[in-house]
Design an enzyme around this catalytic site. Structure first.
Site, PDB file in Angstrom:
ATOM      1  N   THR A 198       0.847  -1.192   0.000  1.00 50.11           N
ATOM      2  CA  THR A 198       0.000   0.000   0.000  1.00 50.11           C
ATOM      3  C   THR A 198       0.881   1.241   0.000  1.00 50.11           C
ATOM      4  O   THR A 198       1.880   1.306   0.725  1.00 50.11           O
ATOM      5  CB  THR A 198      -0.930   0.032   1.222  1.00 50.11           C
ATOM      6  OG1 THR A 198      -1.796  -1.106   1.182  1.00 50.11           O
ATOM      7  CG2 THR A 198      -1.788   1.289   1.229  1.00 50.11           C
TER       8      THR A 198
ATOM      9  N   PHE B  31       1.196   5.221   0.769  1.00 51.98           N
ATOM     10  CA  PHE B  31       0.635   6.269   1.615  1.00 51.98           C
ATOM     11  C   PHE B  31       1.263   7.609   1.245  1.00 51.98           C
ATOM     12  O   PHE B  31       2.433   7.680   0.854  1.00 51.98           O
ATOM     13  CB  PHE B  31       0.912   5.984   3.096  1.00 51.98           C
ATOM     14  CG  PHE B  31       0.210   4.772   3.638  1.00 51.98           C
ATOM     15  CD1 PHE B  31      -0.934   4.894   4.407  1.00 51.98           C
ATOM     16  CD2 PHE B  31       0.707   3.501   3.394  1.00 51.98           C
ATOM     17  CE1 PHE B  31      -1.576   3.774   4.917  1.00 51.98           C
ATOM     18  CE2 PHE B  31       0.075   2.372   3.888  1.00 51.98           C
ATOM     19  CZ  PHE B  31      -1.078   2.514   4.654  1.00 51.98           C
TER      20      PHE B  31
END
Length: 432
Positions: free
Chosen positions: A304, A306
């Protein structure tokens, strides 16, 4: 030290309370009503007459926000409009009426509990902070976003927030100094909510961080996998572990929850012996759960990305790889054909694009084309988010955006920031 008058403090509190909604039930599977913030833009001329300045003020005035003005005058009670200007005047100084303990710890059986997430009702002007950097993230302790905040800003004070927009507002209102929020996952794709919030709010991207997602199956101590009748977690976490769950808990019902770590907390708080959660190993440690299975993600390359957000942009440099994020909309009646011209502006200068994302244009969702021979046609209008590998301190990036502006009704630089160049690892963030 500069102080804020009591009258201003009262007006600011009243304005916040008027615009923010009450918190929805913590474990409700339906999202509560969110604050609606509208932004409008108008095109302005844009140039770099003196190049990029050496100070933050020069950088902000030159290229932090290009050819866009959020119309704060249109709605003086808007969180990102008039209120943002008033909060900027506060500048983090104490008004004498606000307690710094905005995220209280609950006490259970005489023992201090875990920090509770910020909600809309907690967003009031904060006094000046100490030396510890305060970083807002969405979720509860044990969430992957907390791990990302810790990686982005080691030794910082993490501030959990119950919604993405609360994290944005926490930074705008000086409750937090930074926010670390997910924007895309290698399996689940983009988090569209945060792309929309990037446009609605006036925060700047100052960095990025990527973390591997290492899922575990958690349950109360003593519970066996064959006793599980329900598995709860965030929809993306459930999708990323679908194959493993079919093998580990074939008879269990799969139920979506608003957050991975919150699902683990929910099981512990309600003493649910028939329910398991998909969450991190840290969530198991925090909420006293056992790990039934470790590393249950179907794809080991699950990662992921960010973004790190702040009130002020950083000064772009050329001594290390930088990435720049922009958002723009096509000129009226030009439609998506403008996209080809925009891409050509980057390709001509050998600037690599790393992401293109389209979202419906909130202020002008439809474009009507009147063709006398066949009638009228309706097309969706879009805003485009683009990431490219170049620093705004480079002349080629400045020239590319100068050309792009010729085809757009508005163009805004969301941030020019260092790329995450850390070595790739599939280990969980705690062990990486």
């Amino acid at each position: 030290m500069q102080t804020v008058s009591p009258a201003f403090s009262c007006d600011l509190k009243s304005l916040i309370q008027t615009n923010l909604t009450a918190k929805s039930a913590r474990y409700c599977h339906l999202n509560g009503k969110r604050v609606s913030v509208r932004c409008s833009y108008k095109s302005e001329s844009f140039s770099f007459p003196n190049g990029i300045g050496s100070s933050r003020a020069d950088w902000q005035s030159s290229c932090a926000i290009l050819a866009s003005k959020v119309a704060s005058a249109e709605n003086s009670s808007s969180i990102t409009g008039g209120l943002a200007d008033q909060v900027a005047a506060v500048n983090g100084h104490s008004n004498g009426s606000v307690n710094l303990s905005l995220v209280p710890s609950e006490t259970k059986n005489g023992k201090p509990g875990l920090v509770q997430p910020l909600t809309n009702t907690d967003l009031s002007p904060a006094p000046s902070h100490g030396s510890t950097l305060r970083v807002a993230y969405q979720g509860v302790p044990g969430a992957y976003s907390e791990a990302a905040a810790g990686k982005a800003y080691p030794n910082s004070e993490a501030i959990p927030c119950d919604q993405f927009d609360v994290a944005f507002q926490a930074v705008e209102l000086w409750i937090a100094d930074r926010a670390v929020l997910p924007v895309e996952n290698s399996l689940g794709g983009s988090i569209h909510r945060n792309y929309d919030l990037l446009l609605r709010h006036r925060l700047h991207i100052v960095g990025e961080v990527q973390i591997p997602v290492h899922h575990c199956l958690l349950a109360l101590p003593g519970v066996r996998p064959d006793c599980i009748t329900r598995v709860i977690s965030h929809p993306q976490a459930l999708a990323q572990t679908e194959g493993s769950l079919n093998k580990l808990t074939p008879r269990a019902a799969i139920e979506a929850f608003h957050d991975t770590a919150a699902a683990a907390e929910y099981i512990a708080s309600n003493n649910l012996h028939d329910t398991a959660a998909v969450a991190s190993a840290r969530a198991a440690e925090l909420y006293g759960l056992q790990i039934l299975a470790d590393g249950i993600q179907d794809d080991a390359g699950n990662v992921t990305r960010f973004l790190m957000l702040a009130r002020d942009p950083i000064i772009p440099r050329t001594d290390r790889p930088f990435k720049t994020s922009i958002v723009f909309a096509a000129q009226e009646h030009q439609g998506t054909s403008v996209l080809f011209k925009v891409l050509s502006a980057f390709a001509f200068r050998n600037i690599s694009l790393t992401k293109i994302e389209s979202r419906p244009h909130h202020n002008c969702p439809l474009r009507v084309v009147d063709d006398g021979s066949v009638g009228t046609k309706k097309h969706f209008e879009y805003t485009f988010y683009v990431d490219f590998e170049a620093s705004m301190a480079e002349a080629r990036a400045q020239n590319a955006l100068a050309e792009v502006q010729e085809y757009t009704s508005f163009l805004r630089v969301l941030g020019s920031y260092p790329m995450d160049m850390t070595p790739w690892s599939t280990l969980p963030i705690e062990d990486a």
